[in-house]
Design a protein around this motif. Structure first.
Motif, PDB file in Angstrom:
ATOM      1  N   VAL A 168     -48.131  22.872  53.090  1.00 58.40           N
ATOM      2  CA  VAL A 168     -48.239  24.300  52.778  1.00 58.40           C
ATOM      3  C   VAL A 168     -47.197  25.093  53.560  1.00 58.40           C
ATOM      4  CG1 VAL A 168     -49.723  26.331  52.978  1.00 58.40           C
ATOM      5  CG2 VAL A 168     -50.662  24.185  52.110  1.00 58.40           C
ATOM      6  N   LYS A 169     -46.968  24.726  54.810  1.00 63.98           N
ATOM      7  CA  LYS A 169     -45.972  25.428  55.620  1.00 63.98           C
ATOM      8  C   LYS A 169     -44.573  25.269  55.027  1.00 63.98           C
ATOM      9  CE  LYS A 169     -48.406  25.099  60.047  1.00 63.98           C
ATOM     10  NZ  LYS A 169     -48.407  24.488  61.404  1.00 63.98           N
ATOM     11  N   ARG A 170     -44.294  24.104  54.425  1.00 60.57           N
ATOM     12  CA  ARG A 170     -42.968  23.833  53.870  1.00 60.57           C
ATOM     13  C   ARG A 170     -42.867  24.180  52.388  1.00 60.57           C
ATOM     14  NH1 ARG A 170     -41.766  18.890  53.333  1.00 60.57           N
ATOM     15  NH2 ARG A 170     -43.679  17.799  53.891  1.00 60.57           N
ATOM     16  N   SER A 171     -43.944  24.643  51.794  1.00 60.46           N
ATOM     17  CA  SER A 171     -43.986  24.835  50.341  1.00 60.46           C
ATOM     18  C   SER A 171     -43.218  26.070  49.896  1.00 60.46           C
ATOM     19  CB  SER A 171     -45.439  24.969  49.886  1.00 60.46           C
ATOM     20  OG  SER A 171     -45.988  26.199  50.337  1.00 60.46           O
ATOM     21  N   ALA A 213     -46.380  33.038  46.442  1.00 61.16           N
ATOM     22  CA  ALA A 213     -45.089  32.436  46.783  1.00 61.16           C
ATOM     23  C   ALA A 213     -44.789  32.646  48.258  1.00 61.16           C
ATOM     24  CB  ALA A 213     -43.974  33.040  45.935  1.00 61.16           C
ATOM     25  N   HIS A 214     -44.173  31.636  48.854  1.00 67.89           N
ATOM     26  CA  HIS A 214     -43.751  31.680  50.258  1.00 67.89           C
ATOM     27  C   HIS A 214     -42.466  32.504  50.350  1.00 67.89           C
ATOM     28  CE1 HIS A 214     -44.490  28.871  53.940  1.00 67.89           C
ATOM     29  NE2 HIS A 214     -44.567  30.143  54.250  1.00 67.89           N
ATOM     30  N   GLN A 215     -42.455  33.513  51.191  1.00 68.02           N
ATOM     31  CA  GLN A 215     -41.305  34.387  51.320  1.00 68.02           C
ATOM     32  C   GLN A 215     -40.371  33.906  52.427  1.00 68.02           C
ATOM     33  OE1 GLN A 215     -43.633  37.993  51.895  1.00 68.02           O
ATOM     34  NE2 GLN A 215     -43.273  38.588  49.766  1.00 68.02           N
ATOM     35  N   MET A 226     -43.409  22.709  45.835  1.00 71.11           N
ATOM     36  CA  MET A 226     -42.485  22.442  46.930  1.00 71.11           C
ATOM     37  C   MET A 226     -41.070  22.996  46.750  1.00 71.11           C
ATOM     38  SD  MET A 226     -44.533  21.043  49.000  1.00 71.11           S
ATOM     39  CE  MET A 226     -43.325  20.666  50.285  1.00 71.11           C
ATOM     40  N   ASN A 227     -40.672  23.399  45.549  1.00 72.91           N
ATOM     41  CA  ASN A 227     -39.286  23.823  45.356  1.00 72.91           C
ATOM     42  C   ASN A 227     -39.178  24.895  44.281  1.00 72.91           C
ATOM     43  OD1 ASN A 227     -39.308  22.321  42.826  1.00 72.91           O
ATOM     44  ND2 ASN A 227     -39.048  20.473  44.071  1.00 72.91           N
TER      45      ASN A 227
END
Length: 223
Positions: A57-60, A87-89, A123-124
């Motif tokens: 989750v931290k790298r997602s 979404a991860h900002q 992941m991407n």
């Protein structure tokens, strides 16, 4: 015969998406957001052996959280539920949530119904862009995406194979394991987004452009 069974199961999954509620009252949507926060909170419970999940989750790039994925059927099964995508900002924070329907087909010797929490860890950018399309998107090889199921290994440690575009993870009645998501589909819930944010807004507007906000989602973003 096997193809006939598979076609029937996929038909059930498609029907799950097609018959999903077009819109819920905002209070119901807020309840879904609050339930999603509860799922995230469970990642931090001591003794749950979720180190690999927390690291993913931290790298997602993004996550889709479905607090209640209902599986029902006898021999043929259909799984379906409604959840949120965040979404991860770049600054390490998380976007406001966009609402999504998730449906999947499964085949097996099963009876009755089961409710599970399901998390898809994206992941991407390629996988996120597929999810942000304005139409229903099938998951797996058909969409050119590698999906891996996260399962529990020895001593309950959660094991995540390397190199997937999307990781699928579920928990049910306190047990962690995989979910039959290959061949499933996700689709944006536009009416729910509009109701929650008070105007017509798309998933990319919410999670990429930051064009919509609701204070009710702050606790989920922080979690």
């Amino acid at each position: 015969m096997t193809r006939t069974w598979l076609a029937a199961a996929l038909g059930l999954a498609a029907a799950t998406l097609a018959t999903a509620p077009a819109a819920l009252a905002q209070s119901d949507q807020q309840q879904l957001v609050d339930q999603a926060k509860g799922v995230v909170d469970s990642f931090h419970n001591p003794g749950e052996y979720l180190t690999n999940v927390r690291d993913l989750v931290k790298r997602s790039r993004a996550v889709i959280i479905v607090p209640q994925m209902v599986q029902a059927g006898f021999i043929f099964g259909a799984q379906g539920g409604t959840g949120v995508l965040l979404a991860h900002q770049k600054n390490g924070g998380w976007s406001y949530p966009a609402f999504y329907h998730l449906g999947a087909a499964s085949f097996g010797f099963q009876a009755g119904a089961e409710v599970s929490q399901v998390v898809l860890i994206i992941m991407n950018d390629r996988a996120l862009n597929s999810a942000l399309q304005d139409t229903q998107v099938k998951l797996g090889a058909e969409a050119g995406l590698a999906i891996a199921t996260i399962g529990a290994g020895a001593q309950g440690n959660v094991v995540a194979p390397a190199g997937a575009d999307i990781y699928a993870f579920s928990s049910s009645k306190g047990l962690f394991g995989g979910v039959a998501i290959q061949g499933g589909a996700i689709g944006p819930a536009h009416d729910m987004d509009s109701a929650y944010y008070g105007r017509s807004v798309s998933a990319p507007d919410i999670v990429l452009r930051g064009a919509a906000k609701n204070k009710g989602a702050e606790a989920l973003r922080a979690a």
